[in-house]
Design an enzyme around this catalytic site. Structure first.
Site: not given
Ligand code: NAD
Ligand code: ZN
Length: 357
Positions: A114, A136, A178, A218, A228, A232, A236, A239, A243, A255
């Protein structure tokens, strides 16, 4: 050097290396801890270095991630592994990785027994400036992204700048897209800071300052509207287009590249709607171009438009957008006639032989 931000009620620390700030945090926190790490080799190696110096640490559990594994099945595996490793309801769970790690490990921690305290060590630029800020967490289902999740604040976030050294350029660019978005939202010196750096090699950038600045933008928006209800949604910006491009390209366009295209498209749409000045639009374009970001796409306008119509932001007929009125002033929920959106999408099409880069 460590730059701290506590505007969301928990420490967000931007560190040249997360090693000693994380150790101090775990020591003060007092409980046993366990690390969950993205199994990508550089990230896992980093997690092992961090774990080696932590008191009362149960070890490092690696998980193969990536967007296709951001699923409930992974949550179940994580929960099983936490139990097998001896974690209980007082154990501090520390996730190490990018945005996928943040969302997946964060949700697992929110559900395990939990809910147990969760700290995230961000290793991708996108996680540092965006995903790990704002509480999030969630996973995808076959029907779409982030459809299962919740708001669950971490107890601490560490942006581990040392990790950026192994981050592939494509991933750095995703975070930069971003960061540019945040700079358009905040305007003024935030935008100028990126303009001043844009022509310089990334190795020479003062990343601590850039990351701290971007995440603070942010954090301020999230603080004003945690769940949101309005403001917030400005996050987007770009975006709805992004998308559309991602979906129409069957996710061949990453992305970060899609967000860059989306920022240009949103600027064009605002310009054509008489809301955004040509000078401001060209400033954004010049920044994106200097950063080496793609500005045109091989996705045909019709395909992008069809993909955007499927986007959840479409309500009651015409599409609604987040559009800039100025650099530093962005509006949500702007209705735009379909014909104008199509004109913009045609302007986004690459010329024959031109690629997205
Ligand atoms: N929670 C939120 O508010 C929020 C906001 C924006 C995006 N997101 C989410 O975040 C995700 C995208 O995040 P991301 O771009 O970090 O993706 P990710 O975590 O998949 O990382 C991108 C790639 O880089 C690699 N990687 C990460 N750190 C590394 C490092 N230091 N050295 C070498 N490789 C490394 C990972 O293994 C992966 O292959 C999406 O799923 C998206 O929905 C969430
Ligand atoms: Zn984004």
């Amino acid at each position: 050097m460590v730059i701290g931000n506590d505007s969301l009620g928990y420490p967000i620390l931007v560190c040249e290396s997360a090693e000693s700030p994380l150790r101090s945090f775990v020591r003060v926190h007092g409980a046993r801890c366990i690390l969950l790490a993205d199994a990508q080799s550089a990230v896992l190696a980093r997690a092992r270095v961090l774990a080696a110096r932590l008191p009362r640490c149960l070890g490092v559990l690696p998980f193969t991630l990536g967007e296709p594994r951001k699923r409930l099945a992974t949550i179940e595996r994580i929960v099983d592994a936490l139990l097998a490793a001896g974690a209980d309801r007082s154990t501090l769970v520390i996730g190490v990785g990018g945005g996928v790690a943040n969302d997946t490990f964060g949700l697992a921690a929110a559900l395990f027994m939990r809910g147990v305290p969760y700290a995230h060590v961000a290793t991708s630029l996108l996680a540092m400036v965006d995903a790990s800020i704002g509480g999030k967490v969630g996973v995808d289902t076959p029907a779409g992204k982030n459809l299962v999740g919740r708001f669950s604040d971490p107890v601490a976030v560490f942006a581990d700048l040392l990790a950026l050294r192994t981050l592939p350029f494509r991933e750095l660019r995703a975070g930069l897209a971003e960061a540019v978005k945040h700079a358009i939202l905040a305007g003024g010196e935030h935008f100028e800071a990126l303009e001043l750096l844009a022509a310089h090699r990334f190795e020479r950038w003062p990343w601590a300052e850039i990351v701290a600045r971007s995440l603070a933008i942010k954090a301020a928006i999230v603080r004003a509207d945690r769940e949101e209800h309005g403001l917030r949604a400005t996050l987007n910006l770009g975006h709805t287009f992004a998308h559309g491009f991602e979906r129409a390209s069957r996710y061949r366009i990453a992305h970060g590249a899609a967000v860059t295209l989306g920022l240009r498209a949103a600027g064009l749409l605002a310009l054509r709607s008489g809301r955004f000045s040509r000078d401001a639009h060209l400033r954004v374009l010049a920044l994106l171009a200097l950063l080496g970001m793609p500005l045109a796409t091989r996705v045909p306008a019709d395909a992008a438009f069809a993909a955007m119509r499927g986007d959840k932001k479409r309500r009651e007929g015409s599409l609604r957008f987040v559009l800039p009125d100025a650099i530093g002033l962005v509006r949500t929920d702007v209705r735009v006639p379909d014909a104008r959106v199509r004109v913009v999408l045609r302007a986004m099409e690459a010329l024959p032989g031109e690629s997205e880069r």
